[in-house]
Design a protein around this motif. Sequence first.
Motif, mmCIF file in Angstrom:
data_model
loop_
_atom_site.group_PDB
_atom_site.id
_atom_site.type_symbol
_atom_site.label_atom_id
_atom_site.label_comp_id
_atom_site.label_asym_id
_atom_site.label_seq_id
_atom_site.Cartn_x
_atom_site.Cartn_y
_atom_site.Cartn_z
ATOM 1 N N UNK A 197 42.264 54.094 53.890
ATOM 2 C CA UNK A 197 40.961 54.607 54.614
ATOM 3 C C UNK A 197 40.052 53.312 54.947
ATOM 4 N N UNK A 198 39.152 53.458 55.796
ATOM 5 C CA UNK A 198 38.278 52.291 55.893
ATOM 6 C C UNK A 198 37.237 52.156 54.820
ATOM 7 N N UNK A 199 37.064 51.081 54.427
ATOM 8 C CA UNK A 199 35.875 50.964 53.505
ATOM 9 C C UNK A 199 34.585 50.527 54.037
ATOM 10 N N UNK A 200 33.585 50.601 53.587
ATOM 11 C CA UNK A 200 32.492 50.147 54.092
ATOM 12 C C UNK A 200 32.228 48.646 54.090
ATOM 13 N N UNK A 201 31.990 48.006 55.250
ATOM 14 C CA UNK A 201 31.733 46.435 55.239
ATOM 15 C C UNK A 201 31.186 45.876 54.105
ATOM 16 N N UNK A 202 30.122 46.557 53.652
ATOM 17 C CA UNK A 202 29.335 46.049 52.577
ATOM 18 C C UNK A 202 29.852 46.219 51.098
ATOM 19 N N UNK A 203 30.946 46.731 51.089
ATOM 20 C CA UNK A 203 31.657 46.827 49.677
ATOM 21 C C UNK A 203 32.320 45.617 49.376
ATOM 22 N N UNK A 204 31.869 44.875 48.282
ATOM 23 C CA UNK A 204 32.597 43.557 47.830
ATOM 24 C C UNK A 204 34.154 43.972 47.261
ATOM 25 N N UNK A 205 35.015 43.178 47.751
ATOM 26 C CA UNK A 205 36.326 43.309 47.007
ATOM 27 C C UNK A 205 36.615 42.063 46.336
ATOM 28 N N UNK A 206 35.641 41.092 46.410
ATOM 29 C CA UNK A 206 35.880 39.647 45.614
ATOM 30 C C UNK A 206 36.384 40.206 44.191
ATOM 31 N N UNK A 207 37.578 39.500 43.887
ATOM 32 C CA UNK A 207 37.842 39.642 42.274
ATOM 33 C C UNK A 207 38.772 40.548 42.056
ATOM 34 N N UNK A 208 39.111 41.339 43.150
ATOM 35 C CA UNK A 208 40.140 42.651 43.180
ATOM 36 C C UNK A 208 41.236 42.222 44.125
ATOM 37 N N UNK A 209 42.615 42.178 43.444
ATOM 38 C CA UNK A 209 43.778 42.186 44.690
ATOM 39 C C UNK A 209 43.534 43.671 45.265
ATOM 40 N N UNK A 210 43.657 43.294 46.664
ATOM 41 C CA UNK A 210 43.579 44.568 47.340
ATOM 42 C C UNK A 210 44.369 44.284 48.737
ATOM 43 N N UNK A 211 44.661 45.470 49.527
ATOM 44 C CA UNK A 211 45.322 45.553 50.748
ATOM 45 C C UNK A 211 45.214 46.840 51.495
ATOM 46 N N UNK A 212 45.232 46.783 52.851
ATOM 47 C CA UNK A 212 45.007 48.044 53.355
ATOM 48 C C UNK A 212 46.471 48.568 54.053
ATOM 49 N N UNK A 213 46.673 49.621 53.956
ATOM 50 C CA UNK A 213 47.758 50.479 54.644
ATOM 51 C C UNK A 213 47.637 50.548 56.084
ATOM 52 N N UNK A 214 48.281 50.077 56.935
ATOM 53 C CA UNK A 214 48.263 50.344 58.206
ATOM 54 C C UNK A 214 48.860 51.529 58.856
ATOM 55 N N UNK A 215 49.683 52.246 58.073
ATOM 56 C CA UNK A 215 50.507 53.362 58.496
ATOM 57 C C UNK A 215 50.289 54.546 57.428
#
Length: 417
Positions: free
Chosen positions: A337-355
């Motif tokens: 799902x989409x995260x709010x743009x101003x949520x910082x993901x700095x310092x945490x490995x992350x990815x977005x599932x497209x399907x």
Amino acid sequence: MSYSGRQKSTGLKSGGFGTLTLAWTGLALFLVAGAAVIQFADWSGKDDAVIIDLSGEPESFARPTGDGPVTRANDEMRPAITANLADDEAQSMPTVRAARPGEFAGAQTADAPTETPASEPQTEDEALAGNSNASVIRVEDLPRAGEAPREPAAKPLRVAGTPPPAADAALYRQTGNGPMPQIASDGRRPARYYTRTFAATEGAPRIGLIVSGLGLSRQLTDRAIATLPAEATLAFAPYARNLDAISRTANEDGHELMIELPMEASGISADQLGPAGLMTNYETDDNLRRLDWMLTRFTGYFGVTNYLGTAFSTDVSAMSPVIDQLRGAGLAYISDTRLADNISLSGIPNAQAGFVISGSGETLTAELTRLENTARDNGRMLAKIYVTEDNLDTVAAWASGLKDKGIALAPASAMLD
């Protein structure tokens, strides 16, 4: 430690060679000669080894005894579920003591005596064979006085296709709920440690696949573990029973693991999310308490992924503390799902599932074909599939056949930023 003080007067006149002076001179010569003999003996015995037990930091190499904690939860994820889990017993860690010359004492057990001297000196191979946690340092490998310490040998790299390691006691701490993931004292993080290694064929598009919704049906879960390729990442619902045992089976089969976090979505009630569901109208402490409970369901997973969450993940005040908690635990976060743009993901490995793929029959086949084409166009694509009795066989056969189509099936961790 330093010493200070004044010299006491000896009462001897300067320049004389009295009896006391000669005695001190003789003693000094004796000590120098003795030191030379010891130095020669220490550094010329190339066949001897000093075996040093690293007892100062047992958590860096010791493993817990037994099979680890087994959690007991509810039968199914359904409305009005009550999660009453008994506290897990604290896992015991092997104890260690310093080795005496010619002996190595490894991790003690209840049947092993604490102070049993070896009948004869052990070789390095014998010492290591008796304890996989042994650390052996030969005398000739130690720096001499005035020499700089020698660089340690580099750790062997895990080759491509290596399954994730088993749970490491340094990467979790025991809590009242169960084992909580943490960053190890040596800097290792679950997000990187519990991954399956991957190296795609040069130029081949890759598809990362997260198979979600596992654990609630033991029969379906066992089938998924047995039939899906090891490269498929498995995500478990937090309410499943015996997750610790199930996750160990999946780990032994080569899969990397995740846990799902049920989150608020439009049109979904709190009851439908279960008692640990994260809601925007809860206080932050209440959400974090639920998060802590979910993170202790089992060990050995590299990250978490959402279950639903369209409303929760876009609420900055609700989602940011969750991300902070995951960051502090050294975990990765993969969202569909989409995260709010101003949520910082700095310092945490992350990815977005497209399907996010569901359905069965021709609908499922069409979705999988569209996923393949998108991966070819973009070079890579991360997908999540909620497995069911109706779609498991199709998904397993499709995933196993990707290599023949020139597409590399990748563990989800290979898609992390």
